[in-house]
Scaffold this motif. Structure first.
Motif, PDB file in Angstrom:
ATOM      1  N   ILE A   1      -0.393   0.291   0.487  1.00  0.00           N
ATOM      2  CA  ILE A   1       0.414  -0.830  -0.007  1.00  0.00           C
ATOM      3  C   ILE A   1       1.023  -1.560   1.175  1.00  0.00           C
ATOM      4  N   ARG A   2       0.835  -2.897   0.992  1.00  0.00           N
ATOM      5  CA  ARG A   2       1.436  -3.812   2.224  1.00  0.00           C
ATOM      6  C   ARG A   2       3.122  -3.805   2.088  1.00  0.00           C
ATOM      7  N   VAL A   3       3.790  -3.555   2.940  1.00  0.00           N
ATOM      8  CA  VAL A   3       5.155  -4.068   2.957  1.00  0.00           C
ATOM      9  C   VAL A   3       5.549  -4.595   4.343  1.00  0.00           C
ATOM     10  N   ASP A   4       6.753  -5.458   4.256  1.00  0.00           N
ATOM     11  CA  ASP A   4       7.292  -5.898   5.353  1.00  0.00           C
ATOM     12  C   ASP A   4       8.261  -4.834   6.241  1.00  0.00           C
ATOM     13  N   LYS A   5       8.771  -5.315   7.449  1.00  0.00           N
ATOM     14  CA  LYS A   5       9.772  -3.993   8.040  1.00  0.00           C
ATOM     15  C   LYS A   5      10.757  -3.598   7.034  1.00  0.00           C
ATOM     16  N   HIS A   6      11.093  -4.474   6.214  1.00  0.00           N
ATOM     17  CA  HIS A   6      12.182  -3.965   5.130  1.00  0.00           C
ATOM     18  C   HIS A   6      11.753  -3.129   3.826  1.00  0.00           C
ATOM     19  N   PHE A   7      10.484  -2.789   3.836  1.00  0.00           N
ATOM     20  CA  PHE A   7       9.830  -2.148   3.061  1.00  0.00           C
ATOM     21  C   PHE A   7       9.651  -2.760   1.642  1.00  0.00           C
ATOM     22  N   GLN A   8       9.708  -3.954   1.481  1.00  0.00           N
ATOM     23  CA  GLN A   8       9.572  -4.870   0.523  1.00  0.00           C
ATOM     24  C   GLN A   8       7.888  -5.355   0.183  1.00  0.00           C
TER      25      GLN A   8
END
Length: 466
Positions: free
Chosen positions: A289-296
């Protein structure tokens, strides 16, 4: 929470850290007589290990941990647990994620299987933490034979006499040593040129040497061709009689045979059939799953954490990611993780531990490297207890002297790595470590010795200097 597959607690408590570390300890005690370095100590007879009894004790421990650390904790916080397979459904009529709002009950999970099938749970946010499962490599005919994984081996009460293992990561090494020490003839086959290929090169070479000295056959550089199994007569009732792995190693065709096969080639994310695409969540080609550095995720109302978002696949990292994801989802805290300061440990004997940048990585980035390595055989505590396998390597910044990487093989490495982790995390220099008084004699002095090696010839140094 919606949970299926493994019982509450997931991989670590049920089939990962807890059972494997207990069984490593069982195996270590089983091998105590053969590993005894002291002439003054004798054993009247070789110890034996009752594998079935070891698994029974492990099951009891797992059940205790699961109850105390997961079930009781969930009840304490009045968490509703739904048993079944959860799927995300679009409560806003399949609208694109760019049009979504972030108020009210915008996310919904439907339980599509299990005892709570049909239930729907809605909330402001959702967290996908579905973990990972053992991955099977694309080797010809592998799907036609029976084989163990790190999960299924825990169900086997009657071990075979010999096992050939495909894989050379931490799971293969830990389980290879467990099985060897309880009496199984083990051969480990690794595709790359060394085991632990994702860690500092010296570590893999050192543990390969230790394994071969112990009697575990380790063969690297394999180009796997085929896996096959002869079968007994009996038509549809035929049963597998051993296994053969055909490979090319050192440009020569080779065949390795054993009573059973163990596949330990890593894991794959559990992201299928969760209906991620239905709510606008993107994944990579391998399902991560693709997430940003804040796990969104790419759906602003859904966060993800743990093995399902990729490396490093560690229970402690998953817990920290999940904690940060919830803080970010409801508190907009912007919490993230410095993965360069996350230690990795392999609980073999000797232990392997690593944190930060490797020598090769530093060379690639800076074109130079200032590194020092000391051997455990030069550390007084290791000499005193006749446990001298291993080494400690430090990578420091070539201008600031800050410690950027520490890599070690040896006794207590899993415990020693935490001092190194703090050094990497907080930018301590080698002189900060040298200036810190360490207790003598301890294995932790190896880290200080490696720092002192930047400043002096440690072969002319007395035991407790500085």
């Amino acid at each position: 929470m919606v949970n299926t597959g493994l019982p509450l607690g997931g991989t670590c408590v049920n089939v990962g850290c807890v059972p494997s570390k207990r069984l490593l300890a069982v195996a270590e005690h089983g091998a105590a007589a053969s590993d005894n370095p002291f002439d003054a100590v004798t054993y009247p007879e070789e110890p034996t290990v009752d594998w079935a009894d070891a698994l029974d004790g492990t099951d009891d421990l797992v059940e205790q941990f699961r109850q105390e650390n997961y079930v009781d904790v969930a009840e304490h916080f009045e968490t509703d647990i739904y048993e079944g397979y959860g799927k995300l459904i679009d409560s806003e009529g399949q609208r694109p994620s760019s049009n979504r709002t972030s108020s009210g009950d915008d996310t919904t999970i439907k339980v599509v299987d299990g005892s709570d099938e049909g239930a729907k749970i809605s909330g402001e946010k959702a967290l996908v933490a579905t973990g990972s499962s053992p991955w099977t490599p694309p080797i010809d005919s592998l799907e036609t034979v029976d084989y163990y994984t790190s999960e299924t081996i825990l169900e086997e009460r009657d071990l075979p006499e010999s096992i050939v293992m495909i894989g050379g990561g931490y799971i293969a090494l830990e389980w290879g040593q467990i099985l060897h020490r309880v009496g199984v003839d083990v051969t480990i086959l690794q595709r790359s040129k060394r085991v632990l290929s994702g860690m500092e090169g010296q570590l893999g070479r050192e543990i390969q040497l230790a394994f071969r000295e112990e009697g575990i056959d380790v063969v690297t550089g394999n180009d796997f061709q085929q896996v096959r199994s002869p079968a007994s007569d009996g038509g549809a009732e035929a049963v597998q009689q051993g296994v053969a792995v055909e490979t090319i190693a050192d440009d020569e065709p080779r065949e390795f045979t054993a009573d059973a096969l163990f596949v330990a080639t890593g894991v794959q994310p559990n992201s299928e059939n969760v209906a991620l695409d239905a709510v606008g969540i993107e994944t990579t080609d391998d399902g991560t799953i693709r997430v940003d550095k804040h796990f969104q995720t790419t759906n602003p109302d859904v966060y993800a954490a743990g093995d399902v978002i990729g490396e490093p696949e560690l229970e402690t990292v998953a817990a920290k990611e999940g904690n940060h994801a919830v803080k970010n989802a409801f508190g907009d805290e912007g919490a993230s993780i410095d993965y360069d300061a996350v230690p990795a440990v392999v609980f073999t004997s000797p232990e392997v531990a690593s944190v930060g940048t490797t020598e090769l990585e530093y060379m690639d980035e800076h074109g130079t490297c200032t590194c020092r390595t000391v051997q455990m055989e030069d550390v007084p505590r290791a000499k005193a207890v006749e446990n001298t396998d291993g080494l400690v390597q430090i990578v420091k910044h070539h201008e600031t002297d800050e410690i950027v990487g520490v890599h070690m093989v040896g006794p207590r490495a899993a415990d020693m790595i935490m001092e190194a982790t703090l050094a990497v995390k907080f930018g301590l220099t080698i002189d900060d470590i040298i200036d810190t008084v360490h207790p003598f004699p301890t294995f932790s002095e190896a880290f200080k010795y490696a720092c002192q090696a930047f400043r002096r010839d440690t072969s002319t140094m007395s035991c407790c200097v500085e």
